[in-house]
Write a protein that holds these residues in place. Structure first.
Motif, mmCIF file in Angstrom:
data_model
loop_
_atom_site.group_PDB
_atom_site.id
_atom_site.type_symbol
_atom_site.label_atom_id
_atom_site.label_comp_id
_atom_site.label_asym_id
_atom_site.label_seq_id
_atom_site.Cartn_x
_atom_site.Cartn_y
_atom_site.Cartn_z
ATOM 1 N N GLU A 485 0.961 -1.214 0.142
ATOM 2 C CA GLU A 485 -0.062 0.167 -0.020
ATOM 3 C C GLU A 485 0.623 1.208 -0.028
ATOM 4 O OE1 GLU A 485 -3.442 0.764 -0.314
ATOM 5 O OE2 GLU A 485 -3.467 -1.536 -0.976
ATOM 6 N N ARG A 488 1.579 2.062 -3.619
ATOM 7 C CA ARG A 488 0.308 2.014 -4.573
ATOM 8 C C ARG A 488 0.186 3.401 -4.774
ATOM 9 N NH1 ARG A 488 -5.007 3.017 -4.034
ATOM 10 N NH2 ARG A 488 -4.990 2.948 -1.769
ATOM 11 N N THR A 490 -1.725 6.956 -6.776
ATOM 12 C CA THR A 490 -2.725 7.389 -7.549
ATOM 13 C C THR A 490 -2.469 8.641 -8.044
ATOM 14 O OG1 THR A 490 -3.774 8.298 -5.419
ATOM 15 C CG2 THR A 490 -4.655 5.876 -6.099
ATOM 16 N N GLU A 512 -4.896 5.080 -11.991
ATOM 17 C CA GLU A 512 -3.826 4.034 -11.635
ATOM 18 C C GLU A 512 -2.788 3.996 -12.769
ATOM 19 O OE1 GLU A 512 -6.466 0.630 -11.977
ATOM 20 O OE2 GLU A 512 -7.629 1.253 -10.153
ATOM 21 N N ASP A 538 0.589 8.375 -2.683
ATOM 22 C CA ASP A 538 0.843 6.953 -2.281
ATOM 23 C C ASP A 538 -0.279 6.333 -1.466
ATOM 24 O OD1 ASP A 538 1.581 7.538 0.003
ATOM 25 O OD2 ASP A 538 3.630 7.109 -0.183
ATOM 26 N N GLY A 539 -0.313 5.200 -1.204
ATOM 27 C CA GLY A 539 -1.306 4.748 -0.214
ATOM 28 C C GLY A 539 -1.128 4.713 1.198
ATOM 29 N N SER A 541 -0.095 5.452 5.302
ATOM 30 C CA SER A 541 -0.672 6.341 6.373
ATOM 31 C C SER A 541 0.270 6.802 7.315
ATOM 32 C CB SER A 541 -1.714 5.370 6.846
ATOM 33 O OG SER A 541 -2.191 6.193 7.960
ATOM 34 N N SER A 543 -0.324 9.326 4.038
ATOM 35 C CA SER A 543 0.091 9.359 2.613
ATOM 36 C C SER A 543 1.090 10.339 2.328
ATOM 37 C CB SER A 543 -0.984 9.558 1.616
ATOM 38 O OG SER A 543 -1.792 10.846 1.832
#
Length: 858
Positions: A485, A488, A490, A512, A538-539, A541, A543
């Motif tokens: 994550e 990942r 976006t 994506e 990014d994904g 925490s 981010s």
């Protein structure tokens, strides 16, 4: 937050320990166990084969079994994921899979993911009687000489049955008759050949044709059979049997042999002559697959390849060739065709187990992937060696047969390199060697301590205008060395105002993939560039994100037609009018065509061409300036109105063009041009007035001519009655000249030939005439007559003339005065030579009238 990070760290440690145990068990696994089953062919789909979970002593509810099949082969079996049962998923035909092999075994591997252990599974396919005996053809013709002695044997075609054992052909039967019987012989491989035995002598005159039926039976349950119709023709004596040069031919061919190539050539000799010595070759025993690959030339005995050979499909073909003469005697020979293997199949690499990510502190020897390497070729061509680049912290270890395990060679460091692309290459030992590669991507896990980073500090892209809606503009990519994550990413566009519309109405981005799309069709003439920012987030925490500047330049397309500014296109359908003096020198500037193009670059480079003109070669147009100039001096034959069509073309691909029509009037002044324009707008024949006067003149001359004929006739009658009176006359016209008319250039000389020395007095009542010999020369000679005539052309003397003579003189003078008509025509000819072709008939007619009148008068 600190407690959460601690729990997450403990969870990672537990997972690492679990991985260590699993990988260690996989590395140290022994020789795989073997499971065997038996299954009849033609079994229906979803049929039960065996309970693999039970036979392998695995947990029926958590067995983790998976079939590892070779790439490029048909998968006939599948595993029930719930029960662990092995069942069929395709129809199984033993003959299609194994051909004529005595044993048919399907072999594949089973991977137990719970134990990371491989099991070899063998399933024997049991033959059933699913094929009936069949002959290569349903009709067989046999020619037997009537001199054949009883006991003579004749070979018959053999039936084929792809089944095995008792399911194959067991015996043959022939329809009962008095002349023939059947003899069946068995070879070492249990193949049965049949021969027709002559039991009683034949008499062609008694019966020349026999129809028999040969039936082949197999031993299956139920029994299946096939029939062959035998037509026997009785022929005259044929005492020599064909003999092949070899009882068996064996040839080796390469599997890449081209279609149409000659594989082998068989020859037989027959000592007979004529039709009894003519041999025909044919296949007598050949499999269905062989009949699709080969044909035989019935005359030459050449066996020709018509299909494609493949060693991996079939490496051996056996055919039986028969040579039969015209008398029905025959001989057989076997041909064995061996296909030589070539290195035409590259190795195949299949990944059977793969881990996409490992912690960066994983120990050496951690298994990353298990690969299966196979090659369909045989011998050295099928020997495979696998390798990976030597500069990577991994090693490739062969575990058993064709399986390799990819392991870590040392500890990994995520900060040094977060991802690896491992290329595994399999090379065979063929000549030349063939290879296959697969790329395995491995990611090293870490926490979210790195923001996404774009590959470039700023992006520049180009898009051709008039793009379709939804077209992909370009793609941008950001990388994040973090894991799962945390890596990942976006993508989004940071909206910014653009003229009167928001940026989101023009562009959008795939969150994506980072691909940017155009939502509308862009126009270069309105928008030349678009500047905006793209954010990558990014994904993790919390981010992390980063922005990048993007500039999109709109490229011009040749989508605008050149616009002509001057001469401006008329709105009433007329053309532009320009004035050109008659005295214009070559190169005189008439006007200039001016055009613009809304495009840019070479799409706006304009060129000018003169595509149509009233007088070709009179005007030129500057290729790049558009200046219209004269190319030569104006001639009198040039039309006063010149229509020019100018084409303006850009340099785009494809080029676009526009045209304009303008009128050039040849005139020296504005009043003259206005007069010319009026003539152009309402064209009138310039010679119409001249035609009118010429017609009047011709009509007048014609009337005078006919009048003269009547008068002359009257005078002749009168003279005939008063011949004595006429003979006493004292008037003589010795001074009257002869006509000097000599053609077109002599028109004026013709007119001068009527200059006479006879003058009449002004008083018409007087009847005398004066001869001015001092002003005229005698025209009876070859010298031209000249005469000086004053305004008073008729100077009359006191000479007394009779009435008829005065009339002749007057008629002559009338014709002399009307010669002015010829003066007019001559003047017009010198002014405009085109008048000659138009009025030449009138001219000749008038000249003929005057010549006839002159003759009659004198």
């Amino acid at each position: 937050q600190k407690n959460r990070m601690k729990l997450k760290g403990n969870e990672l440690n537990l997972r690492q320990v679990l991985f260590l145990f699993i990988f260690w068990d996989l590395v140290n696994c022994g020789i795989p166990e073997q499971v065997q089953y038996s299954l009849s062919e033609e079994t229906e789909k979803k049929s039960f084969v065996g309970n693999l979970a039970k036979d392998l002593e695995l947990d029926p509810f958590n067995h983790g079994l998976r079939i590892i099949s070779n790439s490029g082969t048909i998968q006939y079996f599948e595993l029930n994921s719930n029960s662990g049962h092995l069942q069929t998923c395709e129809r199984i035909d033993r003959e299609e899979i194994c051909g004529t092999g005595k044993k048919c075994i399907l072999k594949f591997q089973i991977l137990a993911e719970s134990k990371l252990k491989l099991y070899v599974t063998e399933i024997e396919i049991v033959d059933i009687n699913d094929n009936a005996p069949s002959f290569l053809s349903i009709r067989w013709e046999l020619k037997i000489s009537e001199t054949s002695i009883p006991g003579s044997q004749f070979s018959l075609p053999e039936a084929q049955d792809p089944d095995l054992g008792g399911n194959s052909i067991q015996h043959y039967e022939l329809t009962a008759n008095n002349h023939f019987s059947l003899e069946v012989q068995s070879s070492q491989n249990d193949a049965k050949s049949t021969k027709l035995v002559l039991e009683k002598s034949l008499d062609r005159e008694e019966q020349s044709v026999y129809d028999l039926i040969l039936t082949a039976f197999d031993g299956g349950e139920p029994i299946r059979s096939g029939t062959l119709q035998i037509h026997i023709f009785v022929l005259d004596a044929n005492d020599n049997v064909p003999v092949f040069s070899q009882p068996m031919y064996e040839v080796n061919v390469k599997e890449n042999m081209l279609k149409g190539s000659i594989v082998a050539a068989v020859t037989a000799i027959d000592m007979d002559e004529g039709i009894n010595g003519e041999l025909k070759y044919s296949f007598q025993k050949i499999t269905k697959k062989g009949s699709q690959q080969f044909i035989i030339n019935s005359t030459s005995g050449e066996i020709i390849l018509v299909g494609s050979l493949d060693f991996e499909t079939s490496s051996r073909y056996e055919v039986e060739v028969q040579a039969m003469d015209g008398g029905g005697l025959s001989d057989r020979s076997k041909v064995v065709i061996l296909v030589t293997d070539l290195n035409d199949n590259a190795p195949e690499l299949a990944i059977t187990f793969l881990i996409n990510s490992v912690p960066e502190n994983s120990p050496a020897g951690t298994v990353i992937a298990i690969l299966n390497a196979q090659d369909r070729d045989s011998g050295d061509n099928g020997e495979i060696k696998c390798s990976i680049p030597s500069n990577l912290p991994f090693r490739l270890k062969k575990t058993m047969e064709s399986f390799y395990s990819l392991e870590t060679d040392k500890a990994l460091d995520r900060e040094l390199l977060p991802t690896y692309s491992i290329t595994v290459t399999a090379v065979d030992d063929g000549a030349p060697p063939l290879s296959t590669s697969v790329v395995i991507s491995l990611q090293v896990l870490d926490i979210n301590d790195n923001p996404p980073l774009f590959l470039e500090s700023k992006y520049t892209s180009y898009l051709l205008e008039n793009n379709p809606k939804g077209a992909s503009v370009f793609s941008l990519k950001a990388s994040d060395p973090d894991w799962e994550e945390n890596a990942r990413i976006t993508y989004s566009i940071i909206d910014s105002p653009m003229r009167d519309s928001p940026l989101s109405s023009y562009l959008s981005i795939n969150s994506e993939t980072g691909t940017i799309y155009a939502l509308s069709s862009l126009d270069y003439e309105e928008i030349q560039e678009i500047q905006f920012h793209v954010k990558a987030q990014d994904g993790g925490s919390p981010s992390l994100n980063s922005n990048v500047s993007v500039t999109l330049f709109i490229l011009d397309q040749n989508d605008n037609v050149p616009e002509i500014l001057y001469p401006s296109p008329p709105t009433d359908g007329s053309t532009g009018i320009e004035l050109a003096p008659h005295s214009s020198e070559p190169g005189y500037l008439i006007t200039k065509a001016v055009a613009v193009d809304a495009d840019s670059g070479q799409n706006s480079w304009l060129s000018y061409q003169l595509i149509r003109a009233t007088e070709p070669g009179l005007f030129t147009v500057g290729l790049h300036t558009g200046e219209i100039r004269t190319a030569r001096l104006f001639l009198e034959k040039d039309a006063l109105k010149q229509i020019l069509v100018v084409l303006v073309k850009d340099n785009g691909q494809p080029p676009l063009s526009a045209s304009v029509t303008l009128t050039v009037v040849l005139a020296d002044s504005i009043p003259e041009s206005l007069s010319d324009l009026s003539n152009i707008s309402a064209p009138v024949d310039p010679q119409s007035d001249l035609t009118f006067y010429l017609v009047i003149g011709v009509v007048f001359v014609s009337c005078l001519f006919f009048t003269f004929l009547l008068v002359l006739l009257t005078i002749r009658l009168y003279r005939w009655k008063n011949s004595k009176l006429l003979e006493s006359g004292s008037v003589h016209f010795s001074g009257v000249p002869v006509s000097q008319f000599v053609g077109m250039d002599g028109v004026r000389a013709f007119l001068q030939s009527y200059c006479h020395t006879i003058s009449l007095t002004r008083d018409s009542r007087k009847s005398h005439c004066n001869f001015h010999e001092e002003n005229c020369s005698n025209t009876l000679t070859n010298q031209p007559l000249t005469c000086g005539m004053s305004d008073s052309i008729l100077a009359c003397g006191d000479l007394n003339l009779k009435n008829d003579e005065q009339i002749l003189v007057k008629v002559s003078l009338i014709f002399q005065s009307n010669s002015v008509f010829l003066d007019v025509l001559t003047f017009c000819f010198y002014e405009d030579p085109s008048v000659l072709s138009t009025y030449l008939p009138l001219f000749h007619y008038s000249c003929d009238m005057i010549r006839l009148a002159n003759f009659l008068v004198y």
